[in-house]
Design a protein around this motif. Structure first.
Motif, PDB file in Angstrom:
ATOM      1  N   ALA A   1       0.847  -1.187   0.000  1.00 21.49           N
ATOM      2  CA  ALA A   1       0.000   0.000   0.000  1.00 21.49           C
ATOM      3  C   ALA A   1       0.881   1.235   0.000  1.00 21.49           C
ATOM      4  O   ALA A   1       2.060   1.175   0.306  1.00 21.49           O
ATOM      5  N   SER A   2       0.284   2.366  -0.326  1.00 17.06           N
ATOM      6  CA  SER A   2       1.035   3.614  -0.271  1.00 17.06           C
ATOM      7  C   SER A   2       1.393   3.893   1.173  1.00 17.06           C
ATOM      8  O   SER A   2       0.710   3.435   2.097  1.00 17.06           O
ATOM      9  N   PRO A   3       2.476   4.648   1.392  1.00 11.06           N
ATOM     10  CA  PRO A   3       2.843   4.972   2.767  1.00 11.06           C
ATOM     11  C   PRO A   3       1.697   5.601   3.555  1.00 11.06           C
ATOM     12  O   PRO A   3       1.493   5.277   4.726  1.00 11.06           O
ATOM     13  N   SER A   4       0.933   6.479   2.922  1.00 11.20           N
ATOM     14  CA  SER A   4      -0.108   7.147   3.706  1.00 11.20           C
ATOM     15  C   SER A   4      -1.238   6.189   4.032  1.00 11.20           C
ATOM     16  O   SER A   4      -1.840   6.273   5.111  1.00 11.20           O
ATOM     17  N   GLU A   5      -1.531   5.238   3.141  1.00 14.35           N
ATOM     18  CA  GLU A   5      -2.547   4.231   3.485  1.00 14.35           C
ATOM     19  C   GLU A   5      -2.058   3.359   4.633  1.00 14.35           C
ATOM     20  O   GLU A   5      -2.815   3.034   5.559  1.00 14.35           O
ATOM     21  N   ALA A   6      -0.804   2.952   4.575  1.00 19.06           N
ATOM     22  CA  ALA A   6      -0.255   2.130   5.656  1.00 19.06           C
ATOM     23  C   ALA A   6      -0.297   2.890   6.975  1.00 19.06           C
ATOM     24  O   ALA A   6      -0.663   2.338   8.018  1.00 19.06           O
ATOM     25  N   ALA A   7       0.040   4.169   6.937  1.00 18.64           N
ATOM     26  CA  ALA A   7       0.077   4.953   8.168  1.00 18.64           C
ATOM     27  C   ALA A   7      -1.328   5.176   8.718  1.00 18.64           C
ATOM     28  O   ALA A   7      -1.551   5.112   9.933  1.00 18.64           O
ATOM     29  N   ARG A   8      -2.279   5.428   7.829  1.00 14.71           N
ATOM     30  CA  ARG A   8      -3.654   5.616   8.286  1.00 14.71           C
ATOM     31  C   ARG A   8      -4.181   4.335   8.933  1.00 14.71           C
ATOM     32  O   ARG A   8      -4.820   4.355   9.984  1.00 14.71           O
ATOM     33  N   ALA A   9      -3.879   3.207   8.297  1.00 14.77           N
ATOM     34  CA  ALA A   9      -4.313   1.927   8.864  1.00 14.77           C
ATOM     35  C   ALA A   9      -3.650   1.678  10.214  1.00 14.77           C
ATOM     36  O   ALA A   9      -4.294   1.187  11.161  1.00 14.77           O
TER      37      ALA A   9
END
Lengths: 449, 449
Positions: free
Chosen positions: B6-14
């Motif tokens: 996943a994109s870094p921001s998706e990973a971070a949001r999750a």
């Protein structure tokens, strides 16, 4: 104290050097300096109020032509009833707080004759950036001296004359004490904030005291840690078992007792099953206090059925952005949610991690809410406006932090402290420890503090 | 655990969402997850070592062509004696530490029925950036789960196969537990570090594990707080009353027991009055251990008089830059100073605020030194190499911090914690308190913890 037209980096370097001396002063030396500041300001009252009157005159002219807000002019005025006395009393209050320096928070016997101690100590150099209120300078200088930190002060241009007069008095007072020259630096040159914010080599912590815009600008413009909060979007969840009268009282206090404060309520979440019973009396109380209610469709429909037509006519429709807005005024966003889980999810997604509350008769749901909401303050059946250093019993307040490290919530003197580890040995070397023949083991015995 | 492209921001949001669940898990649920990780890795040993062998093969080829250092290849090797067992034991060690979550550190009765409590809680989302050592992933996943923090892991490309195999095993293990999917995210896509460092909305703390260059790059590239240290320029001051044999032992241990470590000695300051008595035996011991001495003129002149000609011939001339250099090798800068004040001034100007020591028989001078030096560790008659979380008795070490806020020195699990304030009331409102008719006062009674 130096009143400096030196470059920001010279001022910061001088503050750093002074901080190393200040950190070694005894409690009595630091307290004596606060007594001297109090006496010096008392003696200089006339000059300071005269200087403040000059600032006020300029500000009033600017306000008349619309360049300054009337509220800023009001914040400038040191002659306002009680303000001068409060400022002076605050210095002695800080002096009389328990010494935050040199507290032992851990002691371990590593081995015979080898002891580890953790001791609180000042952080080093604080950069305090503040806006119009000139009394802040005395407050901050007191906090810095009490905590053994050096401070660089940068005030707003509207109060320059007041700042200079106050700092002259403080400077003359500190000259009679052990606090080194340079420990408190007033920077009066203009437009130096960007330069100061780049001096992470010398400055250890930035404490902004002023508007949300100021804090937000500073947080986005420096690598130095910033102690504070840009936003205070506080939410409250009305769970179905909450007492309606209690709910009305607490919501009204949270929203109306000081709407411009960061700990005031901005979003009210109501459990769907309580839309017909709990929110109508709360809404009536809020409307009676002049609060504009921006309701989502579900809460508006329920209230429209239950309220009198003239009250129902006052209800407004919430836009999505209202649930991400810190109104800082008599406006409240209202939304129906299914249950405590939905309330927590909403708050964790839209809140500002400042202070959030649940009103409920269920201890179990209250504990779940307080464990799950990611905020500096999580309250059960209490007004969000309790989020305040004085109310918490800290004696003074450096600010309220929504940071996730170091200090969170209302910050007292503790937030200006860090610690160092001391080891006292007798020539111990690490090569003596380990596994194998002739090697020693660490004892790691906890010692009383 | 998610193995994500996943994109870094998706990973971070999750990770942020998962952190809110993780923060509410009981101690036993978090400990059970660590037991499961241990079992999962034990069962997957063969696959993981096979994957590690593939990484090693590629790395060895790169090392032969000079693209990788031999020491990096060595750090990659999970099959090295004891490494696998240490990794597995570390997971159980972390599991068995005292629970850092939910400790009550302050309790105040604000008023009847209105109680304030400060409780430790996880920080939220950690970003761990590490280089070659694949065992770090198990260590960090354990620390994150134990402390209730979510973690995003980004490893170096040299150990990708090992990381993926380890994280697959951890992922399968965590699926059987209450730890939410997404709580530990392995990001395997390349070149995403700059993006991750920009995600201060989701990520609360960065923990770099690797070279000074890595830490320095990260510190200069993000607004997210970074827990760690770029430099470890440790200094020692030989005061004239120090015992010569003790001085030789402690200096040799500080310099030679692991020269590449951040807590190794880099600068030796010697009191001028002790140049003829104290430094010669210390220099002899250091030269016997193969240490190159870069001396200022004064210390070189004294040593040249006192040492045998063949030893004296080995002395080198220090350049000014040597006193700002972390050699990380068997080289030591030596300088004469007038007294403890000059030593403190040198260290505060040139040191890295990591660990500094004084060797002296005088308790008074030792206390002055320890109060005045601005460093995470200040030692009296002990080797700088004691600066270590295991040696301090913390059970585990997240890293060593030279920050001035939050955590300083060797950081145990405590450094991954923050706190929140809980208020439990009965419908209390702030407007009831204050001065004037019918207003209440706060009680502010300290309650036992």
């Amino acid at each position: 104290m130096s009143l400096t037209n030196a470059s920001p980096s010279e001022a910061a370097r001088a503050a750093k050097e002074a901080s190393h001396v200040l950190a070694t002063l005894s409690e009595s030396a630091r307290n004596d300096a606060l007594t001297a500041i109090h006496a010096g300001l008392t003696a200089a009252k006339d000059e300071i109020l005269a200087a403040n009157a000059r600032d006020l005159e300029v500000a009033r002219v600017a306000a008349e032509s619309g360049q300054l807000s009337q509220s800023l002019v009001s914040r400038l005025d040191l002659g306002k009833k009680g303000k001068w006395e409060d400022m002076l009393k605050g210095i002695l209050d800080v002096r009389d707080l328990e010494d935050p320096v040199g507290r032992i928070t851990l002691r371990t016997k590593l081995d015979d004759g080898l002891e580890l101690t953790r001791v609180t100590c000042p952080i080093g150099v604080l950069l305090i950036i503040f806006e119009a209120r000139p009394e802040v300078i005395a407050n901050i200088a007191s906090l810095a001296v009490k905590s053994g930190n050096a401070a660089i002060l940068k005030g707003g241009k509207e109060s320059t004359e007041s700042f200079v007069a106050i700092s002259r008095a403080i400077s003359a007072a500190l000259d009679q004490t052990q606090v080194p020259n340079g420990a408190v630096q007033l920077v009066t040159t203009r437009d130096v904030i960007p330069q100061l914010l780049g001096l992470d080599r010398y400055i250890d912590l930035v404490v902004p005291r002023g508007s949300n815009e100021l804090v937000r600008y500073i947080k986005s413009s420096t690598k130095i840690p910033v102690l504070g909060h840009a936003d205070g979007l506080c939410s409250m969840f009305l769970e179905q078992s909450a007492d309606p009268q209690m709910a009305a009282d607490v919501v009204v206090d949270s929203k109306t007792s000081y709407p411009a404060a960061c700990n005031s309520l901005e979003t009210l979440l109501v459990q769907e099953s309580a839309l017909d019973t709990l929110i109508p009396p709360v809404a009536e109380a809020l409307l009676a206090h002049g609060v504009a209610l921006r309701c989502d469709a579900q809460s508006k429909a329920a209230l429209s059925r239950k309220l009198s037509p003239d009250l129902a006519a006052k209800l407004e429709d919430a836009q999505p952005a209202d649930f991400d807005t810190e109104f800082l005024s008599l406006t409240l966003a209202v939304k129906a949610v299914a249950d405590v889980h939905a309330a927590v999810a909403h708050i964790n997604a839209h809140g500002s991690k400042h202070t959030d509350a649940i009103l409920t008769s269920s201890a179990e749901l209250a504990e779940l809410f307080m464990a799950s909401v990611d905020a500096a303050g999580v309250y059960w059946n209490a007004s969000t406006r309790f989020a305040d250093g004085m109310r918490y019993g800290f004696g003074t307040e450096v600010g309220i932090s929504t940071n996730k490290i170091h200090s969170r919530g209302p910050v007292g003197l503790e937030g200006l402290m860090i610690y160092k580890y001391k080891i006292r040995g007798q020539g111990h070397v690490t090569a003596a420890y380990g596994e194998g023949d002739g090697k020693k083991s660490y004892k790691h015995e906890k010692l009383p503090l």
